[in-house]
Write a protein that holds these residues in place. Structure first.
Motif, PDB file in Angstrom:
ATOM      1  N   ASN A   1      47.831  30.400  60.652  1.00 22.82           N
ATOM      2  CA  ASN A   1      48.418  29.260  59.935  1.00 22.82           C
ATOM      3  C   ASN A   1      47.579  28.861  58.730  1.00 22.82           C
ATOM      4  O   ASN A   1      48.124  28.507  57.677  1.00 22.82           O
TER       5      ASN A   1
ATOM      6  N   ARG B   1      48.250  31.369  56.056  1.00 22.95           N
ATOM      7  CA  ARG B   1      49.599  31.160  55.513  1.00 22.95           C
ATOM      8  C   ARG B   1      49.614  29.974  54.539  1.00 22.95           C
ATOM      9  O   ARG B   1      50.195  30.030  53.462  1.00 22.95           O
TER      10      ARG B   1
ATOM     11  N   GLU C   1      48.807  36.898  63.284  1.00 24.72           N
ATOM     12  CA  GLU C   1      49.563  36.213  64.331  1.00 24.72           C
ATOM     13  C   GLU C   1      50.161  37.237  65.203  1.00 24.72           C
ATOM     14  O   GLU C   1      50.438  37.468  66.165  1.00 24.72           O
TER      15      GLU C   1
END
Length: 80
Positions: free
Chosen positions: A6, A9, A80
């Protein structure tokens, strides 16, 4: 690992947005070989090949930020 993905990202998206803004600014700059004459309200184009500058560092850095942002998004998907 999800937290790292995350974070990558978010960083990739931020770099892509910054790069897009820089490229946007690059597109609206007047080239150095175009001069505007306010008295006659016209443009003069002087194309001396040794002095023509196509792109500035703003656009180059913007393009690099976009490429780096997409790379980080790709790595985040793999993590991920």
């Amino acid at each position: 690992m999800v937290a790292v993905g995350n974070a990558l990202r978010l960083l990739g998206s931020a770099l892509g947005a910054l790069g897009g803004a820089l490229v946007f600014v690059e597109f609206f700059q007047m080239p150095n070989y175009v001069e505007y004459n306010a008295e006659f309200q016209d443009y003069r184009i002087d194309t001396n090949q040794t002095e023509v500058r196509e792109h500035t560092w703003i656009g180059r850095v913007g393009g690099f930020c976009i490429a780096l942002g997409f790379s980080l998004l790709f790595v985040a998907t793999l993590v991920e």
